[in-house]
Design an enzyme around this catalytic site. Structure first.
Site, PDB file in Angstrom:
ATOM      1  CB  ALA A   1      60.246  76.463  76.510  1.00 35.81           C
ATOM      2  CG  ASP A   2      63.868  81.713  73.661  1.00 37.34           C
ATOM      3  OD1 ASP A   2      64.071  82.359  74.694  1.00 37.34           O
ATOM      4  OD2 ASP A   2      63.888  82.211  72.515  1.00 37.34           O
ATOM      5  CB  ILE A   3      58.691  82.974  72.169  1.00 40.01           C
ATOM      6  CG1 ILE A   3      57.685  82.365  73.150  1.00 40.01           C
ATOM      7  CG2 ILE A   3      57.954  83.594  70.986  1.00 40.01           C
ATOM      8  CD1 ILE A   3      56.757  83.375  73.799  1.00 40.01           C
TER       9      ILE A   3
END
Length: 290
Positions: free
Chosen positions: A240-242
């Protein structure tokens, strides 16, 4: 003052280590002289230790100095800077992967840990859903206002100090009401012994995630980052880390950010070193920003 020399197996690029962690303005770093001052709590007492790189990438060596607790300090610093984990076999693992070029560019970059588990979790909560510049300023203002300084180095406030704060006090620093509640709530749980972060060192990854996400304000991203940069677990991939999504988008020349299914597919052969894949993907983005 005591001094101790440490030599480890290469590759280990201390200059790249300092370059990366200097992105956090709270760290006291001298890039020219290749040294960092590290704040550590030992039995609740604050100490500051200096670590200086005196070797090369292939023959890494360090000079450590401090005033007290030599044996425990050296052991803790070895854990923080991951001196006991040879990187050669990790690099070899990615030789035939799509990440080969990134690993060559950043050869010898270890997974350096935050200096304190509580501070690591607070920092991750503050950084949630914020751009990096604002997140760093908010963290710095929090530490400068409620933490303390010793030998020119800043320490995060003790959990007891943060637990006693009000939402209004943190709002004055530009915290959102909800983020202020999260930091205060976490601090209360640590201060009263309900949450034993040190005790989690022996837990499995999933057990830690399951326990942490019960706490208001902590989701899987925050828990995974705690595992990565608090405990140094080797096989974490925060999908989920951009930043990781953007790095993969660039690496694979995608028109849009990858789906979760695509990230699973891309990372299938990166086990059991997903944490290092994550680190080097982040590093590739940071390098572009620099």
């Amino acid at each position: 003052m005591w001094k101790e020399s440490v030599q480890i197996d290469g590759p280990y690029n201390f200059d790249l280590v300092l370059e990366r962690i200097s992105l956090d303005p709270l760290h006291e770093i001298d890039l020219i002289n290749r040294l960092i001052k590290v704040p550590l709590l030992i039995d609740g007492k604050p100490y500051v230790y200096q670590v200086q790189g005196v070797g090369t990438v292939d023959t890494p060596a360090f000079l450590i100095s401090g005033e007290a607790e030599q044996e425990r300090a050296v052991s803790r610093l070895a854990d923080i800077f991951q001196w006991n984990l040879p990187l050669e076999h990790i690099h070899a693992h990615f030789t035939e992967s799509k990440l080969k070029g990134i690993f060559e560019t950043h050869r010898g970059t270890p997974l350096v840990l935050e200096f304190d588990l509580y501070g690591c979790l607070v920092k991750n909560i503050i950084h949630q859903q914020l751009n990096m510049a604002f997140a760093q300023k908010l963290t710095m203002d929090f530490v400068h206002t409620y933490g303390f300084q010793q030998d020119g180095v800043w320490f995060y406030p003790a959990p007891e100090r943060a637990a006693a704060l009000t939402v209004e006090e943190l709002r004055a620093l530009k915290f959102s009401s909800r983020k202020a509640e999260y930091v205060i709530g976490l601090s209360e749980k640590v201060a009263n012994g309900e949450l034993d972060l040190e005790g989690m060192r022996e837990w499995s990854d999933e057990a830690i995630i399951e326990e942490l996400i019960k706490i208001r304000g902590i989701g899987r991203w925050t828990a995974e980052n705690f595992l990565l940069f608090g405990l140094g677990r080797p096989n974490l991939f925060p999908k989920a880390d951009i930043g990781i999504q953007n790095a993969i988008k660039l690496l694979y020349n995608l028109e849009k950010k990858p789906t979760m299914e695509e990230m699973d597919q891309f990372s299938e052969t990166w086990h059991p070193y997903l944490s290092y894949a994550s680190l080097y993907l982040w590093r590739s983005i940071e390098k572009r920003r620099n």
